[in-house]
Write a protein that holds these residues in place. Sequence first.
Motif, PDB file in Angstrom:
ATOM      1  N   LEU A  86       0.512  -0.789   0.570  1.00  9.42           N
ATOM      2  CA  LEU A  86      -0.245  -0.038   0.058  1.00  9.42           C
ATOM      3  C   LEU A  86       0.572   0.935  -0.069  1.00  9.42           C
ATOM      4  O   LEU A  86       1.603   1.875   1.091  1.00  9.42           O
ATOM      5  CB  LEU A  86      -1.158   0.190   1.019  1.00  9.42           C
ATOM      6  N   SER A  87       1.221   2.233  -1.164  1.00 11.95           N
ATOM      7  CA  SER A  87       1.836   3.069  -1.349  1.00 11.95           C
ATOM      8  C   SER A  87       0.864   4.564  -1.302  1.00 11.95           C
ATOM      9  O   SER A  87       1.508   5.236  -0.750  1.00 11.95           O
ATOM     10  CB  SER A  87       2.730   2.494  -2.290  1.00 11.95           C
ATOM     11  N   GLN A  88       0.217   3.968  -1.391  1.00  5.53           N
ATOM     12  CA  GLN A  88      -0.901   5.584  -1.646  1.00  5.53           C
ATOM     13  C   GLN A  88      -0.150   6.674  -3.071  1.00  5.53           C
ATOM     14  O   GLN A  88      -0.229   8.001  -2.313  1.00  5.53           O
ATOM     15  CB  GLN A  88      -0.610   6.119  -0.126  1.00  5.53           C
ATOM     16  N   LEU A  89       0.621   6.165  -3.687  1.00  9.16           N
ATOM     17  CA  LEU A  89       1.241   7.046  -5.184  1.00  9.16           C
ATOM     18  C   LEU A  89       0.039   8.242  -5.717  1.00  9.16           C
ATOM     19  O   LEU A  89      -0.064   8.987  -6.053  1.00  9.16           O
ATOM     20  CB  LEU A  89       1.722   6.431  -5.475  1.00  9.16           C
ATOM     21  N   SER A  90      -1.055   7.094  -5.410  1.00  3.77           N
ATOM     22  CA  SER A  90      -2.439   7.861  -6.153  1.00  3.77           C
ATOM     23  C   SER A  90      -2.783   9.550  -5.316  1.00  3.77           C
ATOM     24  O   SER A  90      -2.792  10.231  -6.055  1.00  3.77           O
ATOM     25  CB  SER A  90      -3.383   7.239  -6.916  1.00  3.77           C
ATOM     26  N   GLU A  91      -2.719   9.351  -4.130  1.00  2.00           N
ATOM     27  CA  GLU A  91      -2.783  10.045  -3.486  1.00  2.00           C
ATOM     28  C   GLU A  91      -1.964  11.048  -3.331  1.00  2.00           C
ATOM     29  O   GLU A  91      -2.351  12.455  -3.254  1.00  2.00           O
ATOM     30  CB  GLU A  91      -3.627   9.453  -1.291  1.00  2.00           C
ATOM     31  N   SER A  92      -0.601  10.904  -3.092  1.00  2.00           N
ATOM     32  CA  SER A  92       0.217  12.055  -3.182  1.00  2.00           C
ATOM     33  C   SER A  92       0.185  12.748  -4.301  1.00  2.00           C
ATOM     34  O   SER A  92       0.607  13.836  -4.864  1.00  2.00           O
ATOM     35  CB  SER A  92       1.922  10.932  -3.345  1.00  2.00           C
ATOM     36  N   ALA A  93       0.198  12.208  -5.984  1.00  2.00           N
ATOM     37  CA  ALA A  93      -0.391  12.846  -6.968  1.00  2.00           C
ATOM     38  C   ALA A  93      -1.351  13.465  -7.336  1.00  2.00           C
ATOM     39  O   ALA A  93      -1.378  14.352  -7.633  1.00  2.00           O
ATOM     40  CB  ALA A  93       0.165  11.935  -7.898  1.00  2.00           C
ATOM     41  N   GLU A  94      -2.787  13.585  -6.663  1.00  2.00           N
ATOM     42  CA  GLU A  94      -3.279  13.819  -6.551  1.00  2.00           C
ATOM     43  C   GLU A  94      -3.437  15.222  -6.008  1.00  2.00           C
ATOM     44  O   GLU A  94      -3.651  16.616  -6.132  1.00  2.00           O
ATOM     45  CB  GLU A  94      -4.748  13.311  -6.218  1.00  2.00           C
ATOM     46  N   GLU A  95      -3.072  15.138  -4.283  1.00  2.00           N
ATOM     47  CA  GLU A  95      -2.495  15.890  -3.618  1.00  2.00           C
ATOM     48  C   GLU A  95      -0.852  17.530  -4.352  1.00  2.00           C
ATOM     49  O   GLU A  95      -1.759  18.110  -4.570  1.00  2.00           O
ATOM     50  CB  GLU A  95      -1.355  15.287  -2.690  1.00  2.00           C
ATOM     51  N   LEU A  96      -0.593  16.534  -5.176  1.00  3.30           N
ATOM     52  CA  LEU A  96       0.482  17.588  -5.785  1.00  3.30           C
ATOM     53  C   LEU A  96      -0.537  18.685  -6.777  1.00  3.30           C
ATOM     54  O   LEU A  96      -0.122  18.955  -6.914  1.00  3.30           O
ATOM     55  CB  LEU A  96       1.722  16.456  -6.365  1.00  3.30           C
ATOM     56  N   THR A  97      -1.040  17.292  -7.786  1.00  2.00           N
ATOM     57  CA  THR A  97      -1.757  18.015  -8.839  1.00  2.00           C
ATOM     58  C   THR A  97      -2.753  18.847  -8.300  1.00  2.00           C
ATOM     59  O   THR A  97      -3.278  20.490  -8.778  1.00  2.00           O
ATOM     60  CB  THR A  97      -3.231  16.753  -9.453  1.00  2.00           C
ATOM     61  N   SER A  98      -3.757  18.928  -7.194  1.00  2.00           N
ATOM     62  CA  SER A  98      -4.428  20.058  -6.604  1.00  2.00           C
ATOM     63  C   SER A  98      -3.707  21.082  -6.638  1.00  2.00           C
ATOM     64  O   SER A  98      -4.041  22.137  -6.564  1.00  2.00           O
ATOM     65  CB  SER A  98      -5.553  19.196  -5.755  1.00  2.00           C
ATOM     66  N   THR A  99      -3.186  20.862  -5.769  1.00  2.00           N
ATOM     67  CA  THR A  99      -1.959  21.702  -4.616  1.00  2.00           C
ATOM     68  C   THR A  99      -1.328  22.647  -6.052  1.00  2.00           C
ATOM     69  O   THR A  99      -1.239  23.902  -6.069  1.00  2.00           O
ATOM     70  CB  THR A  99      -1.175  21.231  -4.045  1.00  2.00           C
ATOM     71  N   GLY A 131      -2.188  15.326 -15.544  1.00  2.00           N
ATOM     72  CA  GLY A 131      -3.173  14.491 -15.892  1.00  2.00           C
ATOM     73  C   GLY A 131      -1.754  13.130 -15.001  1.00  2.00           C
ATOM     74  O   GLY A 131      -1.085  13.349 -14.453  1.00  2.00           O
ATOM     75  N   ILE A 132      -2.476  12.379 -14.164  1.00  2.00           N
ATOM     76  CA  ILE A 132      -2.112  11.250 -13.521  1.00  2.00           C
ATOM     77  C   ILE A 132      -2.026   9.765 -13.727  1.00  2.00           C
ATOM     78  O   ILE A 132      -3.296   9.662 -14.238  1.00  2.00           O
ATOM     79  CB  ILE A 132      -2.409  11.074 -12.159  1.00  2.00           C
ATOM     80  N   GLY A 133      -0.780   9.015 -14.506  1.00  2.00           N
ATOM     81  CA  GLY A 133      -1.399   7.512 -15.081  1.00  2.00           C
ATOM     82  C   GLY A 133      -1.614   6.752 -13.952  1.00  2.00           C
ATOM     83  O   GLY A 133      -1.398   6.926 -12.524  1.00  2.00           O
ATOM     84  N   ASN A 134      -1.654   5.721 -13.990  1.00  2.00           N
ATOM     85  CA  ASN A 134      -1.991   4.113 -13.416  1.00  2.00           C
ATOM     86  C   ASN A 134      -0.703   3.758 -12.209  1.00  2.00           C
ATOM     87  O   ASN A 134       0.823   4.097 -13.095  1.00  2.00           O
ATOM     88  CB  ASN A 134      -2.627   3.098 -13.901  1.00  2.00           C
ATOM     89  N   GLU A 135      -0.713   3.308 -11.265  1.00  2.00           N
ATOM     90  CA  GLU A 135       0.400   3.062 -10.997  1.00  2.00           C
ATOM     91  C   GLU A 135       1.078   1.538 -11.075  1.00  2.00           C
ATOM     92  O   GLU A 135       0.398   0.338 -11.502  1.00  2.00           O
ATOM     93  CB  GLU A 135       0.383   2.737  -9.385  1.00  2.00           C
ATOM     94  N   TYR A 136       1.868   1.103 -11.881  1.00  3.63           N
ATOM     95  CA  TYR A 136       2.806  -0.013 -12.088  1.00  3.63           C
ATOM     96  C   TYR A 136       4.074  -0.483 -11.555  1.00  3.63           C
ATOM     97  O   TYR A 136       4.063   0.669 -10.580  1.00  3.63           O
ATOM     98  CB  TYR A 136       3.553  -0.049 -13.308  1.00  3.63           C
ATOM     99  N   SER A 137       4.294  -1.847 -11.286  1.00  2.00           N
ATOM    100  CA  SER A 137       5.611  -1.519 -10.727  1.00  2.00           C
ATOM    101  C   SER A 137       6.493  -2.281 -11.357  1.00  2.00           C
ATOM    102  O   SER A 137       7.812  -2.526 -10.750  1.00  2.00           O
ATOM    103  CB  SER A 137       4.892  -3.455 -10.066  1.00  2.00           C
ATOM    104  N   SER A 138       6.521  -2.591 -12.889  1.00  2.00           N
ATOM    105  CA  SER A 138       7.533  -2.283 -13.568  1.00  2.00           C
ATOM    106  C   SER A 138       7.779  -1.734 -14.146  1.00  2.00           C
ATOM    107  O   SER A 138       7.159  -1.238 -14.961  1.00  2.00           O
ATOM    108  CB  SER A 138       6.905  -3.917 -14.606  1.00  2.00           C
ATOM    109  N   LYS A 160     -12.948  20.107 -14.176  1.00  2.00           N
ATOM    110  CA  LYS A 160     -13.991  19.702 -14.040  1.00  2.00           C
ATOM    111  C   LYS A 160     -13.760  17.832 -13.792  1.00  2.00           C
ATOM    112  O   LYS A 160     -14.435  17.224 -14.090  1.00  2.00           O
ATOM    113  CB  LYS A 160     -15.300  20.516 -15.273  1.00  2.00           C
ATOM    114  N   LEU A 161     -12.616  17.860 -14.238  1.00  2.00           N
ATOM    115  CA  LEU A 161     -12.214  16.201 -14.894  1.00  2.00           C
ATOM    116  C   LEU A 161     -11.623  15.382 -13.666  1.00  2.00           C
ATOM    117  O   LEU A 161     -10.791  16.436 -13.089  1.00  2.00           O
ATOM    118  CB  LEU A 161     -11.090  16.083 -16.606  1.00  2.00           C
ATOM    119  N   PRO A 162     -11.611  14.425 -13.845  1.00  2.00           N
ATOM    120  CA  PRO A 162     -10.593  13.646 -12.784  1.00  2.00           C
ATOM    121  C   PRO A 162      -9.567  13.335 -13.208  1.00  2.00           C
ATOM    122  O   PRO A 162      -8.838  13.458 -14.522  1.00  2.00           O
ATOM    123  CB  PRO A 162     -11.421  12.350 -12.935  1.00  2.00           C
ATOM    124  N   PHE A 163      -8.341  14.399 -12.371  1.00  2.00           N
ATOM    125  CA  PHE A 163      -6.768  14.049 -12.721  1.00  2.00           C
ATOM    126  C   PHE A 163      -6.610  12.595 -13.023  1.00  2.00           C
ATOM    127  O   PHE A 163      -5.361  12.793 -14.181  1.00  2.00           O
ATOM    128  CB  PHE A 163      -6.396  14.253 -11.435  1.00  2.00           C
TER     129      PHE A 163
END
Length: 406
Positions: free
Chosen positions: A239-252, A265-272, A298-301
Motif C-alpha cells: 500500500l504505497s498511496q502514490l495516487s493520493e500523493s499525485a492527486e495532492e500534488l496536482t490539486s496544490t 494528468g496522472i497515470g496508473n501505478e505500476y511495479s515494472s 471538471k475532470l478527474p486528474f
Amino acid sequence: MLLEKILTLTNINDITDMVSTYLKKPVVIENDQFSLLAYSSYYIDHFDQANQQTIFTKHWPIPILEKFMDEGIVDQLKTIPHPFRVKQIKEIGLNQRVVVSAIYREQVFGYIWVQETETMTDSDLKFLHEVSHHIGKLLYQKNQISLRENEEKNEFYKKIIGEAFQTENQIKWEAANHSILIPEPFLVNIFTISQNDEELFEEVTETVRLFANALNHLSHVFTEQLKIVVIIGSNTKGLSQLSESAEELTSTVLSQFNGRKVYAGIGNEYSSILQLKKSYLEALEVINAAKFIGTPEKLPFIYSKLGIFRYLETISKHHGMTGYNNKNLQILQKKDQESQTRLLQTLEIYLLNNCRIKPTAEQLFIHTNTLKYRINQIADLTSIDFDDFHARIQLYIDLQLIKQES
C-alpha cells in the motif's frame, strides 16, 4: 575570529553547529527546494512545531510550503538578498525567525533559518549575512554535482519512455551503471500549459519542483518540450498511496494557477519499470481529454477515474461525420437562452446524482420543490425518459459535448 574559522570549513553540519552555538538559537539550513541539509540548536527544546516537522520529514510539508507561498515568503526569499524576519504563523506552528538566502553568483542555492527565541542584534544579522555567502558557495558546488546526476536520471527516464530498452533487465543494468535507484512501484504525473508561454512554463515548472519535493514519496522531475514530467515512486511494495500523493500534488499546483490554463494528468501505478511509458501515455490521455472539454477543473486528474471522458473526442468526431444532434438538448438549450433558465445545468447535476432529488437540490443550492418544478419543465418540453438507463448515458455524453462546443 569565529567568522574566519567558519569561512575555512566545508562541512555544512559543522558550520550549522558553530552558528547555532554563537547565536544561542536553533538554526536550520535547507537547499533551494526546502529540503533539510543540517540543523542544530543551542537548546534542543527550542525547535518549534514547524522545525520539528521539517526535521522529521526532511523537507517542508506541503501545508507549510503552501502557506509560505500564500504569504509571499517564497517570493521574498528569491528577491531579498539580506536577512529578514518572518513573523509568527500560529496555524503552522511557526515561531518568529530570521531567514537569509544563501546566494552565490546571483543565484539562490539555499536558506538559513534562525528561530528568534530572543531578538537578534544588528551584529548577529551581519554575522549571519557573511556566513550566508560562504554557505551559498558550498551549496553551489554541491548543486553542480546534483545537476550532473539529475541530467543522467533525466536521460535514463527519457530513454525508457522512448522505448530504447527491450527488457527490464536492460533497464536495471543501465540504472546500476549510473547508480540510479528504480522505484517500485511508481506512477507518472504530467503538467503542461495550453500555449507556448515560456515565462508561465518556467513558473509552473518551479512550482511543481517545490511541491513534488515536499511529498512523502520519492519523486523525480524533468521537462520535455512543454511537458513537466513527475515520476512518483516508493521503495516499499504494498500500500504505497502514490495516487493520493499525485492527486495532492496536482490539486496544490493547480490552485497556485487558478484561472490560468494549466493541465495535469496522472497515470496508473505500476511495479515494472517497463510500464513507465504506459503510465506516461495514460497521464497524457487525461490532459488531452481536459484540453478537449476546455474545463480541466471538471475532470478527474487520474486515468483510472477518467470514465466516459476518455471517449468524448472520438464520439464528437463520429457525431460530426454522421450529422447527429440531440434534439431534446437543443430544445433545453434554446429555452435557457430565451428565458434565462438553467435547465441544462439542472439536467447535468440530476444525471450525475443518479436522478436523486435531495443531493441534486443540495448541489444546486435550491429547494427540492424548485428542483421538482424544473424536472417537470424538462419532461414537458422534451421526450426524455429518465427511467431509460441507456438514454441517461447518452444525455450525459451529449451534455458534455454541448458544453465543449459552447
